[in-house]
Design an enzyme around this catalytic site. Structure first.
Site, PDB file in Angstrom:
ATOM      1  N   GLY A 185       0.796  -1.227   0.000  1.00 47.48           N
ATOM      2  CA  GLY A 185       0.000   0.000   0.000  1.00 47.48           C
ATOM      3  C   GLY A 185       0.826   1.273   0.000  1.00 47.48           C
ATOM      4  O   GLY A 185       0.341   2.335   0.378  1.00 47.48           O
ATOM      5  N   HIS A 244       9.245   5.981   4.559  1.00 46.57           N
ATOM      6  CA  HIS A 244       8.627   6.655   5.700  1.00 46.57           C
ATOM      7  C   HIS A 244       8.040   5.645   6.663  1.00 46.57           C
ATOM      8  O   HIS A 244       7.587   4.575   6.261  1.00 46.57           O
ATOM      9  CB  HIS A 244       7.551   7.653   5.247  1.00 46.57           C
ATOM     10  CG  HIS A 244       6.521   7.064   4.326  1.00 46.57           C
ATOM     11  ND1 HIS A 244       6.747   6.860   2.992  1.00 46.57           N
ATOM     12  CD2 HIS A 244       5.251   6.621   4.562  1.00 46.57           C
ATOM     13  CE1 HIS A 244       5.670   6.328   2.436  1.00 46.57           C
ATOM     14  NE2 HIS A 244       4.754   6.162   3.368  1.00 46.57           N
TER      15      HIS A 244
HETATM   16  P1  5GP Z   1       1.964   5.390   2.143  1.00 53.45           P
HETATM   17  O1  5GP Z   1       0.611   5.170   1.552  1.00 53.45           O
HETATM   18  O2  5GP Z   1       3.001   5.605   1.062  1.00 53.45           O
HETATM   19  O3  5GP Z   1       2.399   4.393   3.166  1.00 53.45           O
HETATM   20  O4  5GP Z   1       1.867   6.733   2.972  1.00 53.45           O
HETATM   21  C1  5GP Z   1       1.897   7.983   2.385  1.00 53.45           C
HETATM   22  C2  5GP Z   1       1.186   8.910   3.340  1.00 53.45           C
HETATM   23  O5  5GP Z   1       1.547  10.236   3.006  1.00 53.45           O
HETATM   24  C3  5GP Z   1      -0.338   8.828   3.255  1.00 53.45           C
HETATM   25  O6  5GP Z   1      -0.858   8.462   4.529  1.00 53.45           O
HETATM   26  C4  5GP Z   1      -0.750  10.237   2.842  1.00 53.45           C
HETATM   27  O7  5GP Z   1      -1.913  10.676   3.505  1.00 53.45           O
HETATM   28  C5  5GP Z   1       0.464  11.077   3.208  1.00 53.45           C
HETATM   29  N1  5GP Z   1       0.702  12.218   2.355  1.00 53.45           N
HETATM   30  C6  5GP Z   1       0.697  12.237   0.997  1.00 53.45           C
HETATM   31  N2  5GP Z   1       0.996  13.458   0.539  1.00 53.45           N
HETATM   32  C7  5GP Z   1       1.210  14.240   1.646  1.00 53.45           C
HETATM   33  C8  5GP Z   1       1.558  15.616   1.822  1.00 53.45           C
HETATM   34  O8  5GP Z   1       1.741  16.386   0.879  1.00 53.45           O
HETATM   35  N3  5GP Z   1       1.689  16.055   3.087  1.00 53.45           N
HETATM   36  C9  5GP Z   1       1.496  15.249   4.167  1.00 53.45           C
HETATM   37  N4  5GP Z   1       1.650  15.791   5.379  1.00 53.45           N
HETATM   38  N5  5GP Z   1       1.180  13.937   4.039  1.00 53.45           N
HETATM   39  C10 5GP Z   1       1.031  13.449   2.791  1.00 53.45           C
END
Ligand code: 5GP
Ligand code: ZN
Length: 115
Positions: A94, A101
């Site tokens: 996901g 991160h």
């Molecule tokens: P992943 O889905 O890759 O594990 O997590 C990415 C996370 O980054 C998601 O929970 C999403 O809400 C967050 N996210 C995406 N773009 C931004 C942004 O521009 N700023 C912040 N603060 N969070 C973001």
């Protein structure tokens, strides 16, 4: 700094983002779309696409991040009741942002397994 990487831009302060924590190697900021009452993202300033792209020379960086997370968790008030630490990786995990991160999720009880 990777062009077109949103988290590189956040780390470089090119996007207005309130940091909960910052040091030479990492930053922590609230997730824009929180899944839980407390939801922050922990990122290295260095661009690393995902956990599988870690190199031997990143060992100290990862150790530093992992050793700092308990301090962040404490600062967020999550030490007593606990929290979840998540690293989504590639499609099945996901992952939507290709910059390594750690999600710190807390503030409510979470079920297991995830959907
Ligand atoms: P992943 O889905 O890759 O594990 O997590 C990415 C996370 O980054 C998601 O929970 C999403 O809400 C967050 N996210 C995406 N773009 C931004 C942004 O521009 N700023 C912040 N603060 N969070 C973001
Ligand atoms: Zn990046």
């Amino acid at each position: 700094m990777h062009q077109d990487c949103i988290f590189c831009k956040i780390a470089a302060k090119q996007l207005p983002t309130q940091f909960i924590y910052e040091d030479e190697f990492m930053v922590v900021f609230p997730d824009i779309n929180p899944a839980t009452p407390v939801h922050v993202l922990v990122i290295p300033k260095k661009h690393i696409a995902n956990l599988l792209e870690l190199q031997p020379e990143d060992k100290d960086l990862v150790a530093h991040i992992m050793m700092t997370i308990p301090k962040i968790v404490s600062q967020l008030g999550l030490s007593e009741n606990g929290f979840r630490l998540v690293v989504n990786t590639k499609e099945n995990g996901g992952q939507t942002v290709n910059h390594l991160h750690w999600h710190i999720l807390g503030g409510r009880f979470m079920t297991w397994p995830p959907g």
